[in-house]
Design a protein around this motif. Structure first.
Motif, PDB file in Angstrom:
ATOM      1  N   ASP A 176     -19.591  20.123   6.373  1.00 30.65           N
ATOM      2  CA  ASP A 176     -19.758  18.893   5.589  1.00 30.65           C
ATOM      3  C   ASP A 176     -19.753  17.694   6.529  1.00 30.65           C
ATOM      4  OD1 ASP A 176     -19.946  17.423   3.174  1.00 30.65           O
ATOM      5  OD2 ASP A 176     -17.793  17.002   3.247  1.00 30.65           O
ATOM      6  N   VAL A 177     -20.160  16.506   6.015  1.00 31.42           N
ATOM      7  CA  VAL A 177     -20.095  15.286   6.827  1.00 31.42           C
ATOM      8  C   VAL A 177     -19.230  14.202   6.186  1.00 31.42           C
ATOM      9  CG1 VAL A 177     -22.331  15.753   7.897  1.00 31.42           C
ATOM     10  CG2 VAL A 177     -22.216  14.276   5.876  1.00 31.42           C
ATOM     11  N   GLY A 178     -18.585  14.507   5.062  1.00 31.88           N
ATOM     12  CA  GLY A 178     -17.576  13.611   4.527  1.00 31.88           C
ATOM     13  C   GLY A 178     -18.067  12.421   3.738  1.00 31.88           C
ATOM     14  N   ALA A 179     -19.289  12.478   3.199  1.00 34.82           N
ATOM     15  CA  ALA A 179     -19.801  11.408   2.336  1.00 34.82           C
ATOM     16  C   ALA A 179     -20.025  11.977   0.937  1.00 34.82           C
ATOM     17  CB  ALA A 179     -21.106  10.841   2.885  1.00 34.82           C
ATOM     18  N   ARG A 180     -19.647  11.215  -0.067  1.00 37.21           N
ATOM     19  CA  ARG A 180     -19.683  11.709  -1.451  1.00 37.21           C
ATOM     20  C   ARG A 180     -21.077  12.158  -1.866  1.00 37.21           C
ATOM     21  NH1 ARG A 180     -18.124   7.092  -4.908  1.00 37.21           N
ATOM     22  NH2 ARG A 180     -20.354   6.649  -4.945  1.00 37.21           N
ATOM     23  N   PHE A 181     -22.099  11.483  -1.385  1.00 42.87           N
ATOM     24  CA  PHE A 181     -23.454  11.829  -1.832  1.00 42.87           C
ATOM     25  C   PHE A 181     -24.099  12.939  -1.016  1.00 42.87           C
ATOM     26  CE2 PHE A 181     -23.418   7.222  -0.424  1.00 42.87           C
ATOM     27  CZ  PHE A 181     -23.508   7.463   0.937  1.00 42.87           C
ATOM     28  N   TYR A 182     -23.390  13.481  -0.030  1.00 42.95           N
ATOM     29  CA  TYR A 182     -23.879  14.660   0.695  1.00 42.95           C
ATOM     30  C   TYR A 182     -23.565  15.871  -0.176  1.00 42.95           C
ATOM     31  CZ  TYR A 182     -25.320  16.968   5.040  1.00 42.95           C
ATOM     32  OH  TYR A 182     -25.998  17.681   6.005  1.00 42.95           O
ATOM     33  N   ASN A 209     -14.136  17.424   9.492  1.00 41.11           N
ATOM     34  CA  ASN A 209     -14.960  16.395   8.867  1.00 41.11           C
ATOM     35  C   ASN A 209     -15.228  15.314   9.915  1.00 41.11           C
ATOM     36  OD1 ASN A 209     -16.052  14.239   7.499  1.00 41.11           O
ATOM     37  ND2 ASN A 209     -14.442  14.095   5.962  1.00 41.11           N
ATOM     38  N   PRO A 210     -16.485  15.153  10.378  1.00 39.51           N
ATOM     39  CA  PRO A 210     -16.762  14.164  11.422  1.00 39.51           C
ATOM     40  C   PRO A 210     -16.575  12.720  10.976  1.00 39.51           C
ATOM     41  CG  PRO A 210     -18.796  15.107  10.580  1.00 39.51           C
ATOM     42  CD  PRO A 210     -17.677  15.908   9.981  1.00 39.51           C
ATOM     43  N   ASN A 211     -16.509  12.496   9.664  1.00 46.47           N
ATOM     44  CA  ASN A 211     -16.190  11.170   9.121  1.00 46.47           C
ATOM     45  C   ASN A 211     -14.836  11.180   8.414  1.00 46.47           C
ATOM     46  OD1 ASN A 211     -18.481   9.514   9.871  1.00 46.47           O
ATOM     47  ND2 ASN A 211     -19.702  10.778   8.477  1.00 46.47           N
ATOM     48  N   GLY A 212     -13.951  12.048   8.888  1.00 44.68           N
ATOM     49  CA  GLY A 212     -12.646  12.199   8.237  1.00 44.68           C
ATOM     50  C   GLY A 212     -11.618  11.181   8.664  1.00 44.68           C
ATOM     51  N   HIS A 213     -11.980  10.256   9.568  1.00 44.92           N
ATOM     52  CA  HIS A 213     -11.013   9.320  10.130  1.00 44.92           C
ATOM     53  C   HIS A 213     -10.855   8.042   9.318  1.00 44.92           C
ATOM     54  CE1 HIS A 213     -14.987   8.388  11.710  1.00 44.92           C
ATOM     55  NE2 HIS A 213     -14.587   7.176  12.012  1.00 44.92           N
ATOM     56  N   ASN A 293     -22.411   9.481  11.904  1.00 47.31           N
ATOM     57  CA  ASN A 293     -21.471   8.369  11.768  1.00 47.31           C
ATOM     58  C   ASN A 293     -22.043   7.238  10.919  1.00 47.31           C
ATOM     59  OD1 ASN A 293     -20.514   5.539  13.352  1.00 47.31           O
ATOM     60  ND2 ASN A 293     -18.871   6.951  12.776  1.00 47.31           N
ATOM     61  N   LEU A 294     -23.346   6.983  11.048  1.00 45.30           N
ATOM     62  CA  LEU A 294     -23.982   5.888  10.308  1.00 45.30           C
ATOM     63  C   LEU A 294     -24.407   6.290   8.890  1.00 45.30           C
ATOM     64  CD1 LEU A 294     -26.261   4.430  13.143  1.00 45.30           C
ATOM     65  CD2 LEU A 294     -24.203   3.369  12.179  1.00 45.30           C
ATOM     66  N   GLN A 358     -27.504   1.924  19.364  1.00 42.47           N
ATOM     67  CA  GLN A 358     -26.541   1.509  20.379  1.00 42.47           C
ATOM     68  C   GLN A 358     -25.290   0.856  19.783  1.00 42.47           C
ATOM     69  OE1 GLN A 358     -27.105   2.483  23.548  1.00 42.47           O
ATOM     70  NE2 GLN A 358     -28.926   3.422  22.612  1.00 42.47           N
ATOM     71  N   THR A 359     -25.151   0.890  18.475  1.00 41.06           N
ATOM     72  CA  THR A 359     -23.966   0.290  17.852  1.00 41.06           C
ATOM     73  C   THR A 359     -22.731   1.144  18.112  1.00 41.06           C
ATOM     74  OG1 THR A 359     -24.398   1.469  15.768  1.00 41.06           O
ATOM     75  CG2 THR A 359     -25.293  -0.757  15.979  1.00 41.06           C
ATOM     76  N   GLU A 360     -21.563   0.501  18.059  1.00 40.52           N
ATOM     77  CA  GLU A 360     -20.313   1.237  18.204  1.00 40.52           C
ATOM     78  C   GLU A 360     -20.087   2.097  16.971  1.00 40.52           C
ATOM     79  OE1 GLU A 360     -17.031  -1.302  19.035  1.00 40.52           O
ATOM     80  OE2 GLU A 360     -17.906  -2.087  20.894  1.00 40.52           O
ATOM     81  N   ASN A 361     -19.330   3.189  17.144  1.00 41.15           N
ATOM     82  CA  ASN A 361     -19.045   4.066  16.016  1.00 41.15           C
ATOM     83  C   ASN A 361     -18.268   3.329  14.947  1.00 41.15           C
ATOM     84  OD1 ASN A 361     -20.373   6.300  16.979  1.00 41.15           O
ATOM     85  ND2 ASN A 361     -18.556   7.240  17.878  1.00 41.15           N
ATOM     86  N   LEU A 362     -18.595   3.622  13.702  1.00 43.70           N
ATOM     87  CA  LEU A 362     -17.975   2.939  12.569  1.00 43.70           C
ATOM     88  C   LEU A 362     -16.659   3.594  12.168  1.00 43.70           C
ATOM     89  CD1 LEU A 362     -21.059   2.322  10.231  1.00 43.70           C
ATOM     90  CD2 LEU A 362     -20.100   0.806  11.969  1.00 43.70           C
ATOM     91  N   ASN A 363     -15.712   2.758  11.760  1.00 42.99           N
ATOM     92  CA  ASN A 363     -14.456   3.205  11.161  1.00 42.99           C
ATOM     93  C   ASN A 363     -14.321   2.693   9.736  1.00 42.99           C
ATOM     94  OD1 ASN A 363     -13.443   4.501  13.578  1.00 42.99           O
ATOM     95  ND2 ASN A 363     -13.191   2.441  14.407  1.00 42.99           N
ATOM     96  N   ALA A 364     -15.417   2.201   9.189  1.00 46.07           N
ATOM     97  CA  ALA A 364     -15.465   1.697   7.814  1.00 46.07           C
ATOM     98  C   ALA A 364     -16.937   1.618   7.426  1.00 46.07           C
ATOM     99  CB  ALA A 364     -14.813   0.317   7.717  1.00 46.07           C
ATOM    100  N   LEU A 365     -17.210   1.538   6.127  1.00 48.12           N
ATOM    101  CA  LEU A 365     -18.585   1.326   5.686  1.00 48.12           C
ATOM    102  C   LEU A 365     -19.064  -0.044   6.138  1.00 48.12           C
ATOM    103  CD1 LEU A 365     -18.666   2.649   1.994  1.00 48.12           C
ATOM    104  CD2 LEU A 365     -19.740   3.674   3.993  1.00 48.12           C
ATOM    105  N   ASN A 366     -20.334  -0.126   6.528  1.00 48.81           N
ATOM    106  CA  ASN A 366     -20.955  -1.409   6.840  1.00 48.81           C
ATOM    107  C   ASN A 366     -21.926  -1.752   5.722  1.00 48.81           C
ATOM    108  OD1 ASN A 366     -22.942  -3.344   7.840  1.00 48.81           O
ATOM    109  ND2 ASN A 366     -21.985  -3.076   9.838  1.00 48.81           N
ATOM    110  N   LEU A 367     -21.641  -2.831   5.003  1.00 46.37           N
ATOM    111  CA  LEU A 367     -22.525  -3.296   3.934  1.00 46.37           C
ATOM    112  C   LEU A 367     -23.428  -4.432   4.389  1.00 46.37           C
ATOM    113  CD1 LEU A 367     -20.141  -3.393   0.819  1.00 46.37           C
ATOM    114  CD2 LEU A 367     -21.762  -1.608   1.448  1.00 46.37           C
ATOM    115  N   ASN A 368     -23.133  -5.011   5.555  1.00 50.75           N
ATOM    116  CA  ASN A 368     -23.890  -6.183   5.997  1.00 50.75           C
ATOM    117  C   ASN A 368     -25.358  -5.870   6.215  1.00 50.75           C
ATOM    118  OD1 ASN A 368     -21.871  -8.171   5.947  1.00 50.75           O
ATOM    119  ND2 ASN A 368     -21.029  -7.434   7.892  1.00 50.75           N
TER     120      ASN A 368
END
Length: 432
Positions: A176-182, A209-213, A293-294, A358-368
């Motif tokens: 799994d990748v840890g997103a509800r819509f996966y 889970n690679p997005n489990g953090h 991650n994205l 080239q963005t840094e790894n996310l630790n939260a959703l990005n809505l911007n």
């Protein structure tokens, strides 16, 4: 003279010892680099996925008729010291058959058993060429294993539990990748429900889970439940498949509140803060760690007129459309058919957007990124489509973006729901 030579030699050795770093460090001394770890540095223990712990689940399968929910990620990893010409893993189905386990059926999720089908593509039943085992698709009209695929029920219509088993035990092993819509967690729900109804035990071979953090996003509202979101959880929920299965059971989310006879083979040496590189891409459009991650942030674009990079080699690492302001969005790409995207959005059409590789790894959703795309699109009334509400699990997110709320203001409305979810989640965690 001999004394002087001895004295000079001794002085030479003292100077050598000093130059080799025996004096205390000074402020000007350069810090050790990543490749210059101190002698006391302890390497992180190697992660051992559930599938690799054969000794813990093989006894539960021997002499049984076994069904397996699997795809290309369902593998047993080999020792890293293996010869380079030797595969680094073997498929779970192949491995169990070689161990004389009676695998009678394979159930395949979205993207199919070998993981090459497009997102949403109709998957047909078939047969695995290598092993001859029948493959039943769980991504078509048959998202839930049918009772007759699990038990012979014609002679026992009055009591299904007395039916003759076609499958004695089910094994579930998907990355799994840890997103509800996966959709793999939706497949998990239906498999658990089918097993509970047929009185068949389920063994989950857990994986990281690679997005489990982190945990983030709006909580799904029941009226917007669908195959891309079935339960009242946030978009990013911070649980492994095994932990999530325990939540499904504990919260009684299966039909009529039934519960599945569940065994989880946990991952060893894993916490939710452990970074995990996926050696096999979990689906065609998640080709690398950056895309994974994205993905929770960029998948919202699937419910808009903006492409998330399908039909390129940077899937879920870029976004764009023909309708974005090209004075602001100066990165361009033109989607073309490729693996996992036979007919990509805006095929052969130039798109203007942003490259996020080239963005840094996310630790939260990005809505911007989503908000900026909406604010700078040509026709705002055509930006969202009906799928967006299913992905968000609520109407509110679209309404908030259309009303001009900032990311900070939107996320503030999620906090109460997230705190309630975190308390519920804590009851089912296997890992810290």
């Amino acid at each position: 003279m001999i004394f002087n030579v001895f004295k000079n030699t001794a002085l030479f050795f003292v100077l050598m010892m000093i130059s080799c770093g025996n004096l205390p460090k000074t402020k000007d001394q350069k810090p050790k680099t990543e490749n210059q770890q101190p002698a006391t540095y302890k390497q992180q223990p190697k992660i051992i996925v559930g599938a690799n712990q054969i000794e813990n689940y093989l006894p539960l399968l021997m002499g049984k008729k076994v069904g397996i929910v699997a795809n290309q990620t369902s593998v047993i990893f080999k020792d890293n010291n293996q010869n380079n010409n030797t595969p680094k893993y073997t498929h779970l189905v192949d491995s169990l058959i070689s161990l004389k386990v009676n695998v009678v059926r394979v159930f395949a999720p979205e993207h199919g058993f070998r993981g090459t089908a497009d997102a949403g593509e109709f998957i047909k039943d078939g047969m695995d060429i290598k092993t001859g085992v029948p493959i039943i698709s769980l991504y078509s009209g048959n998202k839930k294993p049918k009772l007759e695929q699990l038990k012979e029920t014609k002679k026992y219509e009055s009591d299904v539990s007395e039916g003759v088993s076609q499958i004695d035990v089910m094994v579930f092993d998907l990355q799994d990748v840890g997103a509800r819509f996966y959709t793999y967690i939706s497949t998990l729900h239906y498999v658990m429900e089918a097993c509970a109804e047929a009185h068949i035990p389920l063994i989950i071979l857990d994986r990281p889970n690679p997005n489990g953090h982190y945990i983030d996003g709006p909580i799904l509202e029941k009226e917007y439940s669908s195959f891309v979101g079935m339960h009242p959880i946030p978009v990013v929920y911070g649980m492994t498949i095994g932990e999530y299965a325990q939540m499904i059971n504990g919260e009684k989310w299966l039909a009529q509140g039934i519960q599945c006879n569940l065994t989880v083979i946990p991952v060893k040496n894993y916490t939710h803060q452990t970074r995990y590189h996926l050696p096999i891409k979990p689906s065609p459009n998640l080709p690398n760690d950056k895309a994974i991650n994205l993905y929770p942030s960029l998948c919202f674009f699937e419910g808009t007129n903006v492409s998330a990079g399908r039909g390129t080699d940077k899937q879920f690492q870029i976004f764009g459309s023909p309708f974005l302001d090209n004075t602001i969005f100066n990165f361009t790409f033109t989607p073309q058919p490729n693996e996992g995207a036979k007919h990509p959005k805006y095929q052969n059409v130039l798109c203007y957007g942003t490259d996020l590789t080239q963005t840094e790894n996310l630790n939260a959703l990005n809505l911007n990124w989503l908000i900026n795309a909406y604010n700078n699109t040509e026709n705002k009334s055509e930006f969202f489509n009906a799928f967006f509400i299913k992905l968000a699990g609520t109407k509110k997110l679209q309404q908030q973006i259309e009303a001009g709320l900032s990311e900070v203001e939107i996320k503030e409305t999620w906090q109460e729901g997230l705190e309630i979810f975190k308390r519920t989640r804590s009851n089912y965690l296997i890992y810290k």
